[in-house]
Structures are given as structure tokens and as C-alpha cells.
Design an enzyme around this catalytic site. Sequence first.
Site, PDB file in Angstrom:
ATOM      1  N   GLU B 146      36.474  -8.653 -18.556  1.00 23.29           N
ATOM      2  CA  GLU B 146      37.803  -9.257 -18.368  1.00 23.29           C
ATOM      3  C   GLU B 146      37.932 -10.599 -19.039  1.00 23.29           C
ATOM      4  OE1 GLU B 146      36.180  -7.870 -16.005  1.00 23.29           O
ATOM      5  OE2 GLU B 146      37.481  -6.284 -15.272  1.00 23.29           O
ATOM      6  N   HIS B 215      38.818  -5.837  -3.203  1.00 27.66           N
ATOM      7  CA  HIS B 215      39.863  -5.120  -3.919  1.00 27.66           C
ATOM      8  C   HIS B 215      41.204  -5.283  -3.255  1.00 27.66           C
ATOM      9  CE1 HIS B 215      36.199  -3.337  -5.452  1.00 27.66           C
ATOM     10  NE2 HIS B 215      36.887  -2.863  -6.458  1.00 27.66           N
TER      11      HIS B 215
END
Lengths: 394, 410
Positions: B146, B215
Site C-alpha cells: 500500500e 478490519h
Amino acid sequence: MALSHLAASASRSSSLLKPLSSALSLRRSISGDNSPLTVETSVPFTSHQCEAPSRSVETNPKELLTFFRDMALMRRMEIAADSLYKAKLIRGFCHLYDGQEAVAVGMEAAITKKDCIITAYRDHCTFVSRGGTLLEVFAELMGRQAGCSKGKGGSMHFYKKDSNFYGGHGIVGAQVPLGCGLAFAQKYSKDETVTFALYGDGAANQGQLFEALNISALWDLPAILVCENNHYGMGTAEWRAAKSPAYYKRGDYVPGLKVDGMDALAVKQACKFAKEHALKNGPIILEMDTYRYHGHSMSDPGSSYRTRDEISGVRQERDPIERIRKLILSHDLATEKELKDVEKEVRKEVDDAIAQAKESPMPEPSELFTNVYAKGLGVESFGADRKEVRATLP
Amino acid sequence: MAAIFQGVGAAAALSSLPSNSFDSKNILFSPRRSFSVRKAPSFVVVRSDGTMNLDLNPKGRRAQQFIANAVATKEDSSAASSSSKPGHELLLFEALREGLEEEMERDPRVCVMGEDVGHYGGSYKVTKGLATKFGDLRVLDTPIAENSFTGMGIGAAMTGLRPVVEGMNMGFLLLAFNQISNNCGMLHYTSGGQFTIPIVIRGPGGVGRQLGAEHSQRLESYFQSVPGIQMVACSTPYNAKGLMKAALRSENPVILFEHVLLYNLKERIPDEDYICNLEEAEMVRPGEHVTILTYSRMRYHVMQAAKTLVNKGYDPEVIDIRSLKPFDLYTIGNSVKKTHRVLIVEECMRTGGIGASLTAAITENFHDYLDAPIICLSSQDVPTPYAGRLEEWTVVQPAQIVTAVEQLCQ
């Protein structure tokens, strides 16, 4: 251990330039001419996963004299910045590039302004080699309106969009993914240009470098990663920070080349080679073996982690400007006096620029709020009591 | 011009759910908003004034399994009872895809990069089919990196490309925080205006269904301080497509927050090209007694609570703030001046969340108009637990909203 390494490299390059052949015209003007000249680099290139380019570099008197002038200008500029910093006209962080000028100058000689360069915070000289003016440099360093970023960036944030110089970044290593993004855009637009993403030996240990390298190799991007190895990551010598200081080999599957970064001609040859390689085969790593005379920044004296003997040793043996000076003199391209005149001229130029920059005003208070957002599309940011505005589309 | 995507799997799944939704067409015309049609080719700017009535499955745990039939119509079309309704129906992720596809067709500089966006079609199917249509150079599958691919997107944006960077889950973008904060947000400023960064960073976030703590993050609270970026949160297919398109056309970096649980919302949206204003809030339900400010998934909890409140005799005004940075203080201010009571319902944690900033902004600007202190309902300041019931207690539930309104309106 650092000292022994440098002693070794000093002895390596103590055998000076041996001109192979020279086709000279007669007594020249100081600006030189274009008659070809072939010079050998100080040391051969070491390569990893590729064929090293030849040691013989094509050049000409004009180019050598330009090198001399440009490097003298950069050297003078950095020394002047040192004095300005001590006079508290430049504040914050100021990272000086003196000693490493050959990298900027040699790279520029091998590429066009359409190729992109992105570097970290030691960017004053790279900015100048990309066409930035001395006024812009000093004004930006002093935080004035005439600066290249209008005084809002500072020493670490020099940019020049029209000559594809993308800065100027403070966070170590973060510019390398940006550089691979530039290369991606070049591939996307089919420009046939390349990007040089420069970083230091300290940044070479950043994970994002390897991430970006992986993606660049996967997508065949024309990205050239250039490690300016000045052997110290701020105060930490490279052998204390990196298990494997062979930075040109760190790419593993990506080819690499080790270059004497104090030899502008070697840098030029390597960058030319890298550009051809990157356009055909994807990324390549260049390691420039170079040295900085100043400390990491102006807050660092630079002598607590290395000896003064080391610094002066490198200055005597490997200084890039001295190398070019000897080359010019040995080929009779100019007299000593003419070169000294160039240095005087350059000094005056720098002093004039500083005087002019001092006259430039500080930014207006309203400038605090400009350029936070780009005003595009006519969509405006609303404050607490604005009038109703419609969205206007292009 | 709008292509209708049949998300076959999704539609089949949805149709199998109990559908006890009904159409209630309460289209209210709000005088201060006027409808603007530009004489520009084939698009229309529509201020969304439709209200939305939802009939949620009463068990809070399955709050995400509902079908929303929201009718967002243009003001000048004859109101409720057209038998052949204009527009086409689709799910929220299809609306995002439609917006993205239309912009990719319109502007060759738009490209998408993210994990599994290309051949896989996107982990939430937002980019399904785009790689086949536009090729691998415009829809790029990245490795799991990322930090670097966000950086690459920003670098590409500096040259004029308009990349869309997808975080598979917004929480993963924490790894790219340096790039987003320092480069994305600040480069326009530190370069003195030389570079614009027209990047769109998008991805699903928020508390889902027992996805676990890492998450279920709400990154809007972490990014809200970064100067130079805009943040928007979509909540309906209509505003999802509109905001996606507006974000892609904007010269500023925009972070588009989607929500994991809202991807299967169904709505009928116009066929014509339209965008939603990035800095504008959406009036969901005009009212008189209290202003409820919310965004993203909490909008649906608020609307469910609103039904209960209406039955109890209250008239809440519900505003979906949509623009998380900067706040649309104009719409909010007008509402506060009308109702004098504010309730903020958000999914961020109490400390340092969007609600906290909004409370401060309203108090600073509209203090004189408030009859009662602002109540801010947020998630608990805990990592989101896995156990279903604990997770329910972490986020704000409709019952708490009802209680808060009653408390405010005493």
C-alpha cells in the site's frame, strides 16, 4: 572501517585521468568548442546482472567547461547557503550538497528536460541543474516570495514543474514510490522518457523502496533508482546501517551499476546507459559512490562520526571540481587564470543573487491559505456563512 | 448512455432476502434549493432532495440485509405516480462502478490501481469488468504494497494522470499514511501551487459484520486533520455514483469513504449524467424539532430511529453530511438555526472522531442558536470486538438515537 574503505577508494582513484586520445583544435575560447574528446573514467564500472558500459566517455571541451562552471556555481551556492544559515537568514533544516555536485551535473548532461528527476531533501543543486535560478534558490531558502515555491516550501521542497523536477521531499524514502509513479505516467503516456528517482544510502533500507522496485520491475516501468551513497545516513556510517552495503546489488533481479559519483563523466556515461536500458528493459539501479563535505545538515557539524582527515583526504583525492579542472588543464582547454576567472564570476553571480533575494518580500499573510486546495471545476469550499453556490462543471 | 450492469450474483442474493420494503414517495420541495440545469452537453446537476424510507429488518444484528427503495427524483418531473419510472435500478457497488466507468470513458487519464482490482474484478466487485474493457495499463493489479502503490498513484497524479487508488479495506491505508498525509495532502502547498494531485483514494471501511478489530476501522477520524485533502462519504447508490464522478473530476485529492455493509443497497438512479457536489450535505428528511447529523451507515440507523420518533410525535430533520472535510456548515447552520437542537450520530470513536470536530465547529459558529448542548453519539472507544453482540454494542443503535432525541427535546 569506514576509514579503511575510504583509504582504499582514495588509492583507487589516485591514479589520475589518462587521456586516451584527443582531437583538439587550436587555442580555444573559454567557452570551448564541440570537437570530440574521449576521456577514461577514474575506475571501471562494476555491474550486477548487466553488461557494464565502457570506461571511455565521449565528451568535448565545451561540455567540460560547462561542467566546471556549473559545479563551481553549485559549490559556491552551497557555501553561501552555509553562511546565510549561520547568519540566521535560513532557518530550519538545510542540507548541503557540496562534494556531490558531479552527480547532478553528470546526470543532467545525459538526459533531456523531458525526463523526470525526483530526489530527497538535498535538492538545491539538482534544482539548479534542472534550470532553476539562483534567485529562486536563495529566496526560497530565506522564505521569500521570489522563491520557487513562493517561500512556502523551504529548503526541502524545491520543485520545478516545467523542467520535470519533482522535488524536494522531506521524508526519507517516500520519494521513491513517487518516482516510480512518475515512471508509470511516462509509460502510460508513451513518452519515451525516463524517471531518475534519487535516494541516499540511509533511505536504501526503507521497505517502500523494495515495494516500488518490485512493482516497477513487474510493470516494466522506465524507472532508474539512483542511490547517492555518501556513506553516512546522517550520523550512522553505512556499515552500521546496512548488512549489505552493495546498494547496486540490492535489486536482486533488477540490474545495477556502481559508479564513481565524484567523476562527472562517469556519471554521465552511467546515466546515458541507464536511460537506454530503462526504456527497453525496465528498472535499473545506479549506485553513485560520492561524499558530502558538510554534515548531514547545518545542525550537524559532520565531524562527530568521521574524522577531519577523512574529509580533507577525500577533498584532496576525489574532489569533482578539481578533477575537471585537472582534465581541462591537462588538455589545454583553458588556462589556470581563465578558470579562476570563472570562479570569480560565479562568486559574483551568487552574491548578486543573494542580494536580490534579500530584497524580495516575505509572503503576504493571505498566502497562508492559498494553494491548500486547487480551485478546479468551480466547486468551492464553503465556509460558515457563504452564499449559496451551485456546482459549475467544465 | 448509462450502462446497466446486471450484478447477477448480487441480484440473485438480494432477491432471496425477505423484502418487506415499501415505496413511500415523500418528495418535498425545499425552497432554498433550486434545480439547476446547465446548458452543457448531456449532464445535469441535481441536488438530491428525495427522502428515503426504509423498512429495516427489526433484528439489529442483521441491519445490513435490507432493500432500500429510495426514490431520488428530479424536482420538475411530475411527482410520485409515474408508472414507468425514469432511471434504472442498481446496487451501490454497481453505481460506483458505473460512475468510474463513465469517467474512464470520458477521460483517458483516469486509471485504477489496487489489489485485485483487475483480473479479480475487485474484492467488492466495484471494478468488475473494467480490466477487460480498458486493459491492464488502466486497471492495474498491484502487489500488496500500500505504501508504495499509493505513493505511485500520487507521483502519477503529479504529472497529470488521474489515478484511483483502492484500499481493499480502508484500514490497510494506514500503511500509506505517510504518502497520504505528506505527499498527497501537502504537495500542492509546498510546491507553491505548481503541482495538483487529482487522485481519488477510495475503499470500504467502517464496522462490518464481525470482521474483527483490524478490519473494522474508521479512518476518517485519522485523516481529517491532514490539510489539503477532501473527504466524502457515500451512503446511497445515487450519491455514490455522483460523488465518485465529482471526485474524479476534482483537481484536489479526494478520499471517498465507502462502507462494507452498504454495497448491496439498491436504488433507482437517473439515466442521465449527473454529479453530486463534493462539499454539500444531503437533506434526507426535513423536520422541525431536532437536527440529526449523520453519514454513511449510521444514516440508516438514524432513519430507522426516525420512524419510531415520528410515531412518538417528534419531527426530526435528518441531514447526511456527506462531506467530511470540509463540513457543509451552510446547510448545517441553516438547519441549526431552524431547530436549535443538534444530535450527531456517527460511527467513529468518540475520541477525535468526525463527530468531535463537528461538535466543535457547530459550537464555535452557531452557539447562539443552540437551545441545548450538542449530543454526539459515537462508537465506543474500543477495538471492535469479534463477538456479534459486543460488536452491536460498539456502534450506535437506533434505540439509543431515539433516547437521545427524547433527551434533547425535553
